[in-house]
Write an enzyme that holds these catalytic residues in place. Structure first.
Site, short mmCIF file in Angstrom:
data_model
loop_
_atom_site.label_atom_id
_atom_site.label_comp_id
_atom_site.label_asym_id
_atom_site.label_seq_id
_atom_site.Cartn_x
_atom_site.Cartn_y
_atom_site.Cartn_z
N ARG A 19 2.15 8.69 -28.12
CA ARG A 19 2.13 7.49 -27.28
C ARG A 19 0.95 6.62 -27.68
O ARG A 19 0.02 7.06 -28.33
CB ARG A 19 1.98 7.86 -25.79
N LEU A 33 0.82 -1.22 0.00
CA LEU A 33 0.00 0.00 0.00
C LEU A 33 0.85 1.27 0.00
O LEU A 33 0.34 2.35 0.25
CB LEU A 33 -1.01 0.02 1.17
N ARG A 54 10.79 16.49 -21.17
CA ARG A 54 11.15 15.80 -19.92
C ARG A 54 12.29 14.83 -20.20
O ARG A 54 12.25 14.14 -21.23
CB ARG A 54 9.89 15.06 -19.47
N ASP A 79 5.25 -6.36 2.06
CA ASP A 79 6.24 -5.69 1.23
C ASP A 79 6.95 -6.70 0.33
O ASP A 79 7.12 -7.86 0.70
CB ASP A 79 7.26 -5.01 2.14
N TYR A 99 14.85 3.01 -15.37
CA TYR A 99 13.58 2.28 -15.20
C TYR A 99 13.48 1.13 -16.21
O TYR A 99 13.24 -0.02 -15.84
CB TYR A 99 12.39 3.25 -15.37
N HIS A 114 1.29 11.26 -14.43
CA HIS A 114 0.80 10.82 -15.74
C HIS A 114 -0.14 11.84 -16.37
O HIS A 114 -0.90 12.53 -15.69
CB HIS A 114 0.12 9.46 -15.62
N1 UDP Z 1 3.25 14.44 -20.40
C1 UDP Z 1 3.05 15.80 -20.43
N2 UDP Z 1 2.75 16.41 -19.25
C2 UDP Z 1 2.66 15.76 -18.07
C3 UDP Z 1 2.85 14.36 -18.05
C4 UDP Z 1 3.16 13.73 -19.26
O1 UDP Z 1 3.14 16.44 -21.47
O2 UDP Z 1 2.40 16.39 -17.03
C5 UDP Z 1 3.55 13.74 -21.67
C6 UDP Z 1 4.84 12.93 -21.63
O3 UDP Z 1 5.92 13.72 -22.06
C7 UDP Z 1 4.52 11.79 -22.60
C8 UDP Z 1 3.01 11.61 -22.47
O4 UDP Z 1 2.52 12.82 -21.89
O5 UDP Z 1 4.78 12.19 -23.91
C9 UDP Z 1 2.64 10.45 -21.56
O6 UDP Z 1 3.36 10.58 -20.37
P1 UDP Z 1 2.98 9.78 -19.05
O7 UDP Z 1 3.83 10.33 -17.94
O8 UDP Z 1 1.51 9.81 -18.87
O9 UDP Z 1 3.38 8.28 -19.40
P2 UDP Z 1 4.80 7.67 -19.88
O10 UDP Z 1 4.82 7.84 -21.38
O11 UDP Z 1 5.88 8.42 -19.19
O12 UDP Z 1 4.70 6.25 -19.47
#
Ligand code: UDP
Length: 340
Positions: free
Chosen positions: A227, A40, A287, A57, A147, A195
């Site tokens: 994506r 959790l 990012r 855990d 990751y 996300h």
């Molecule tokens: N993204 C964004 N703003 C946010 C979070 C994500 O523009 O606050 C973009 C991120 O760069 C990626 C897409 O949204 O292109 C999906 O990112 P997320 O973090 O949801 O999932 P990931 O692809 O990292 O698994």
């Protein structure tokens, strides 16, 4: 295997998390027996029935062993992991401990208890950035971030244990897990949300002033990242198919995506359509660790296991997610206060 007089008992490690809990609910709805094992720390107790949760855990090897023995577990789905790319760049030690050593603990307990099926939550992040799209299971695995490297290490470990100890294994490489329970009762809720879709919809319910768009000058059709968003209900269906197929000797990797590439702006547009108004955002720098495009070919699981995704359109994903966020703007905290 499922036979009329035998219902397989599956332990979902990380089964109170976003994808794990969707799979638990799905399995229970589809005639399987299943329990969740979750610390959790990232999972939510309210996401699973109380009598289906063992609090524990991933590092607790004795409790993992004891749980498999006491509950006569026959199969494992292993979801428990840390999954933030930027965080994995800053704290690789935590990621290797949880994602790699944690997987070893699960496998050791399986061997000790003669549990011989495992389905593992892997990721598109195990592929390299130089591959052609869509990615197939043959595309080169060359993860570019810690990751992805921890997840690839875990994949290799599972395959090695499977060969040595006669396990059956399914490695499911998720693309962007998204959406919520179609009734709007369960969905995405993290302490620190990173996300895209939940951040957009939290802005819509008033929990945030605006959200950020990471990069507006990528070489894509509108300058934002592409994506492949795949619904948790469809991921759950794939888990059921994979665990049923994973007889000893079965060792397959499958991509799980819809094959539809959606840009960040297209996600925002779908969310604005279901919400019914424009939402505030700001385009900022990209990012670290993000590739421009990630799109899956999931032909292999469609062909081999007859997987049939039901939520292939981003609009359907946004609709289910919006129902959840509207019902419970503060997530499971609201759900708990509405039931007590
Ligand atoms: N993204 C964004 N703003 C946010 C979070 C994500 O523009 O606050 C973009 C991120 O760069 C990626 C897409 O949204 O292109 C999906 O990112 P997320 O973090 O949801 O999932 P990931 O692809 O990292 O698994």
């Amino acid at each position: 295997m499922e036979t009329p007089d035998h219902v397989m008992k599956t332990l979902l490690v990380g089964g109170a998390g976003y994808v794990g809990s969707a799979c638990l609910r799905w399995l229970l709805k589809h005639g399987h027996d299943a329990i969740a094992y979750d610390s959790l720390l990232a999972g939510n107790a309210a996401a699973v029935p109380a009598d289906r949760l063992v609090l524990g855990d991933l590092a607790d090897r004795d409790l993992l062993n004891q749980t498999m023995a006491e509950h006569r577990v026959e199969a494992v789905m292993h979801f428990a992991a840390l999954a933030s790319v930027p965080e994995s760049i800053q704290q690789p030690e935590t990621y290797y401990r949880t994602n790699v050593l944690g997987t070893k603990n699960v496998l050791d307990a399986m061997v000790q208890n003669q549990v011989d099926r495992i389905v593992f939550s892997s990721t598109a992040a195990t592929y390299g950035f130089e591959n052609e799209m869509p990615l197939t299971e043959q595309s080169r695995q060359d993860p570019q971030v810690p990751y992805g490297r921890t997840k690839l290490a875990a994949e290799h470990m599972i395959l090695d244990y499977a060969r040595a100890h006669g396990l059956g294994c399914g490695l499911l490489r998720y693309f962007n897990a998204s959406g919520a329970d179609p009734d709007g009762e369960f969905g995405e809720d993290r302490q620190h949300e990173t996300h895209l879709i939940p951040l957009v919809l939290q802005t819509a319910v008033g929990g945030r002033e605006k959200f950020l768009v990471f990069g507006g000058d990528w070489e894509t059709r509108d300058g934002t990242c592409v994506r492949d968003y795949v619904h948790t209900e469809d991921l759950a269906q794939a888990h059921q198919l994979a665990i049923e197929a994973a007889e000893p000797g079965f060792a397959r990797a499958y991509n799980l995506g819809t094959g539809n590439g959606t840009t960040v702006f297209e996600v925002i547009q779908a969310c604005e359509e279901v919400v019914g108004r424009k939402l505030a955002y700001e385009v900022v720098d990209s990012r670290p660790g993000d590739p421009a495009v990630l799109v899956a070919s999931s032909e292999k699981i469609k062909k081999e296991l007859a997987w049939k995704p039901q939520f292939a359109e981003i609009r359907q994903i946004a609709e289910t997610a919006w129902k959840w966020h509207q019902n419970y703007p503060r997530g499971y905290a609201d759900k708990l206060s509405s039931t007590t």
